[in-house]
Design an enzyme around this catalytic site. Structure first.
Site, PDB file in Angstrom:
ATOM      1  CG  HIS A  90      33.528  64.524  30.002  1.00  0.00           C
ATOM      2  ND1 HIS A  90      33.611  64.975  31.296  1.00  0.00           N
ATOM      3  CD2 HIS A  90      32.265  64.798  29.580  1.00  0.00           C
ATOM      4  CE1 HIS A  90      32.447  65.505  31.636  1.00  0.00           C
ATOM      5  NE2 HIS A  90      31.615  65.420  30.621  1.00  0.00           N
ATOM      6  CG  ASP A 139      34.827  58.504  30.530  1.00  0.00           C
ATOM      7  OD1 ASP A 139      33.726  57.922  30.667  1.00  0.00           O
ATOM      8  OD2 ASP A 139      34.931  59.724  30.327  1.00  0.00           O
ATOM      9  CE  LYS A 157      27.198  60.837  30.478  1.00  0.00           C
ATOM     10  NZ  LYS A 157      26.625  62.155  30.194  1.00  0.00           N
ATOM     11  CD  GLN A 210      28.622  59.902  26.164  1.00  0.00           C
ATOM     12  OE1 GLN A 210      27.678  59.389  25.563  1.00  0.00           O
ATOM     13  NE2 GLN A 210      28.494  60.984  26.907  1.00  0.00           N
ATOM     14  CB  CYS A 263      32.311  68.490  29.874  1.00  0.00           C
ATOM     15  SG  CYS A 263      30.959  69.148  30.831  1.00  0.00           S
TER      16      CYS A 263
END
Lengths: 406, 146
Positions: A121, A198, A224, A201, A361
């Protein structure tokens, strides 16, 4: 888990969009919020809204207590070793920027290498690009397999003695690829490099144990994972956070302030300048409770069932191309032949179905896929197979609609 | 399935411009080139124009995007060819008004652009339809300031 019972906890899902029952397939962008989370934040504002770490009065003590309890809850949720390893941020983006700015500036020198992937991302590319520019360091990209996965060999081919940081996503927001973070951390560490992950997700959808993964930094967002916007977490190993300088200055993060200089308070508050996101931590706490009640393992199983079902059914629709590996997290990024994804998303929206269309993104990844944009359907605890069936029917009708000779 | 709204959005004249774009390409020795993209969705457009004595002698476009943005660009090139720069700019203003659902003054000599009126019912898509017009405005502005 019973998806029907869960659904009633999400008031927003009980509505019509363009005259049709809302089908929300855009969780990868932001998840919906269950009543217990909304109510917890409501209660905070109605009963103990106050600033933290400051007052001696009752409300302030209650707010501070709640704020720090959430930190402890996050520590247990991701199995950090110490609560001091949990830094509250505005979100994943702010967390990664903190690592790149503070830790990056401290350890990266000219000629060093920062390893990233093309599936990142923008939030996990641009901060590292800027770090590389500031320091005269080089960004190195891990080669990807044709299906959008990376292998042990591909990581080993780029991580070497010049590598200072490996910055990688746990789960790709486009391809759904689940990276083997534990293995990548091991490779990074055996080359004396650090790993920053990261996890935006990943954390909402599976059990994440930062000690088991042995990561140095791990970032994720509240919104999220059923929580509110404006709150995120940076996990960092305490010995690293201790060595890092703050990148924002102001109230709360100081120890002593004199006219010309100041000293910093301890980790993690050192990184939390100003009034923090107090109500949002209250919401995050309730979101973690909600996820724990279902069980992250059950969430993963449930989503796997949905995504496998959707994958097979989407293959019934002529002209659908799906990107990413067969084995994936609960999202499907795709294109329909001869129909631009924006047009597709508009048609689906008229049927009450919310999907994302665009570059997600991830412009470098779009380039790698050789497409200008894509559509994405992403699933969570409140979705079900009936919704996927409706989605498939809508895809078929969309195909038909755009096949007319205009 | 009720495609009534969609029929308004995707009228045959729009799909015709999308599938058979007019003035697609590049004017090699044009007097003005302008690029614009929509960073939120990835649409991009390049206009090349041949402007002489304040008149748009020729205009071509190339780019990537959805049916609405590409059809709108195609329609725009037809509408402004042979027109004065001022007239082209005022057409853009009228087009924006139409997108916002306001009173507008779009006349028959502006080609097919009125066919896009239905886009105003789809707020998320207005920026698709206005991309080429914004690019045109940017191009004239830059040329004017040189």
């Amino acid at each position: 888990m019973n998806a029907i019972d869960i659904r009633s906890d999400f008031p927003i899902l009980n509505q019509k969009v363009n005259g049709k029952d809302l089908i929300y397939f855009d969780t990868s962008a932001t998840s919906q919020t269950p009543s217990p989370v909304i109510e917890a934040m409501d209660e905070y504002y109605k009963e103990y809204n106050s600033n933290v770490h400051r007052g001696v009065h009752t409300l302030s003590t209650k707010a501070t207590d709640s704020y720090e309890k959430t930190r402890m809850k996050v520590k247990n949720f991701i199995n950090a070793q110490y609560f001091e390893e949990v830094v509250f941020t505005r979100g994943t983006t702010a967390a990664i920027n903190l690592v790149a700015r503070s830790f990056g500036d401290m350890i990266v020198e000219a000629g060093d290498e920062i390893v990233v992937t093309e599936m990142e991302h923008h939030a996990n590319i641009v901060p590292w690009q800027q770090l590389a520019k500031r320091k005269g360091a080089n960004l190195v990209f891990v080669p990807m397999e044709e299906d959008g996965t990376i292998t042990r060999e591909s990581i080993e081919s780029v991580v070497g003695e010049r590598t200072k940081i490996v910055a990688i996503t746990h789960v790709s927001n486009v391809l759904g690829t689940i990276n083997d973070i534990k293995e990548i951390a091991e490779i990074a560490h055996s080359n004396d490099a650090y790993i920053s992950v990261d996890g935006a997700q990943a954390v909402p959808h599976m059990r994440v144990d930062v000690q088991d993964l042995d990561v140095d930094f791990y970032a994720f967002s509240g919104h999220k994972m059923l929580g509110p916007t404006g709150i995120g977490v940076l996990y960092g190993k305490s010995e690293l956070l201790e060595r890092m300088e703050p990148i924002e200055y102001g109230g709360d993060m100081i120890d002593f302030v004199d006219l010309r200089d100041a000293t910093w308070t301890d980790v993690p508050v050192k990184f939390e300048a100003g009034t923090p996101m107090i109500a949002e931590t209250v919401g995050l706490s309730a979101a973690i409770d909600y996820i724990e009640e279902i069980g992250p393992e059950n969430i993963l199983d449930f989503e796997q069932e949905l995504v496998n079902y959707a994958y097979d059914r989407m293959n019934e629709v002529e002209g659908i191309e799906i990107y990413g590996p067969r084995s994936r997290a609960g999202l499907i990024t795709f294109n329909m032949e001869d129909v631009h994804p924006h047009d597709l998303a508009t048609v689906l929206d008229t049927e009450g179905i919310a999907v994302r269309a665009g570059h997600h993104c991830a412009q470098p990844l779009m380039k790698w896929l050789d497409v200008s944009s894509t559509a994405r359907a992403s699933f969570y605890v409140y979705n079900n197979k009936e919704e996927i069936d409706s989605f498939i029917e809508s895809l078929k009708r969309t195909k038909e609609f755009f096949s007319y000779e205009f | 399935m009720n495609f009534n709204n969609l029929d308004q959005l995707y009228r045959s004249v729009i799909m015709d411009h999308y599938k058979n774009p007019r003035n697609k390409g590049v004017i090699e020795d044009g007097t003005l080139t302008v690029d614009m993209n929509n960073p939120t969705c990835g649409d991009r457009i390049r206009l090349t124009l041949d402007v002489a004595d304040g008149i748009v002698e020729d205009v071509k476009f190339e780019g990537e995007g959805c049916s609405i943005s590409m059809a709108s660009a195609s329609m725009m090139t037809e509408a402004i060819t042979g027109e004065k720069v001022d007239k082209a700019l005022s057409m853009g203003d009228e087009f924006s008004k139409m997108m916002l659902g306001e009173d507008h003054d779009i006349t028959d000599d502006m080609g097919d652009i009125e066919a896009l009126a239905g886009v105003s019912q789809f707020p998320a898509r207005i920026k698709c339809a206005t991309l080429s017009w914004k690019a045109l405005e940017k191009g004239f502005k830059e040329a004017g300031s040189k």
